[in-house]
Design an enzyme around this catalytic site. Sequence first.
Site, PDB file in Angstrom:
ATOM      1  N   HIS A 148       0.537  -0.277  14.580  1.00  0.00           N
ATOM      2  CA  HIS A 148       1.024  -0.629  13.246  1.00  0.00           C
ATOM      3  C   HIS A 148       0.760  -2.102  12.957  1.00  0.00           C
ATOM      4  CE1 HIS A 148       3.207   3.055  12.124  1.00  0.00           C
ATOM      5  NE2 HIS A 148       3.262   3.223  13.439  1.00  0.00           N
ATOM      6  N   SER A 161      -1.314   3.580   6.046  1.00  0.00           N
ATOM      7  CA  SER A 161      -0.605   2.320   6.203  1.00  0.00           C
ATOM      8  C   SER A 161      -0.713   1.476   4.937  1.00  0.00           C
ATOM      9  CB  SER A 161      -1.151   1.551   7.409  1.00  0.00           C
ATOM     10  OG  SER A 161      -0.478   0.329   7.550  1.00  0.00           O
ATOM     11  N   GLU A 197       1.576   3.020   2.400  1.00  0.00           N
ATOM     12  CA  GLU A 197       2.981   2.820   2.762  1.00  0.00           C
ATOM     13  C   GLU A 197       3.442   1.397   2.483  1.00  0.00           C
ATOM     14  OE1 GLU A 197       2.466   6.144   6.309  1.00  0.00           O
ATOM     15  OE2 GLU A 197       2.612   4.032   6.844  1.00  0.00           O
ATOM     16  N   ILE A 213       9.150  -0.793   9.835  1.00  0.00           N
ATOM     17  CA  ILE A 213      10.031  -0.250   8.819  1.00  0.00           C
ATOM     18  C   ILE A 213       9.248   0.804   8.050  1.00  0.00           C
ATOM     19  CG2 ILE A 213       9.418  -2.031   7.114  1.00  0.00           C
ATOM     20  CD1 ILE A 213      12.395  -1.903   6.182  1.00  0.00           C
ATOM     21  N   ALA A 241       8.060   1.656   5.093  1.00  0.00           N
ATOM     22  CA  ALA A 241       7.911   0.809   3.914  1.00  0.00           C
ATOM     23  C   ALA A 241       7.684   1.585   2.625  1.00  0.00           C
ATOM     24  CB  ALA A 241       6.754  -0.165   4.138  1.00  0.00           C
TER      25      ALA A 241
END
Length: 163
Positions: A70, A87, A90, A117, A119
């Site tokens: 991540h 990603s 998000e 988190i 997101a």
Amino acid sequence: MSDDSPLDRLNAEEAAAAEHDLLACCASRRWADEILARRPYHDLAQLRSVSEQVLRALDWADVEHALAAHPRIGERATGPGPEAAWSREEQAGATPDEDLAAGNVVYEERFGHVFLICATGLTGEEMLAALRARLGNDPAAERDVVREELRKIVDLRLGKAFG
């Protein structure tokens, strides 16, 4: 076979191909291996339920393996694969910000891993507020929070990949 759903393909694929698809959802090989070992899945709800059970049972080292894939909040993932695209989606609410960048560094120094988190739907301000609040957690409490945030992210990604 072209009419098969993504979940049907997951159930029928050779392990290596299926693992590749799963690792886009969660980079923990142990998680992917466990998901593969428990095939077949009758529906997305069952896959998500098994995923939650497996995530809760992972050793912290396996969680850290997932975390390593991540990017920092506020940094855009690069690359052509689905994981990078998800990603970027998000984190759409997080724009590069000095406070967020500084918070990431402080968090990583305190806990030894990236701030994670879920997101999706959050603004950069909300993510920064959560980061600051979580800095007050003790390491054990923060591991619990991270595990839950990872579960939420993986759950969303399973829906995108196999829903």
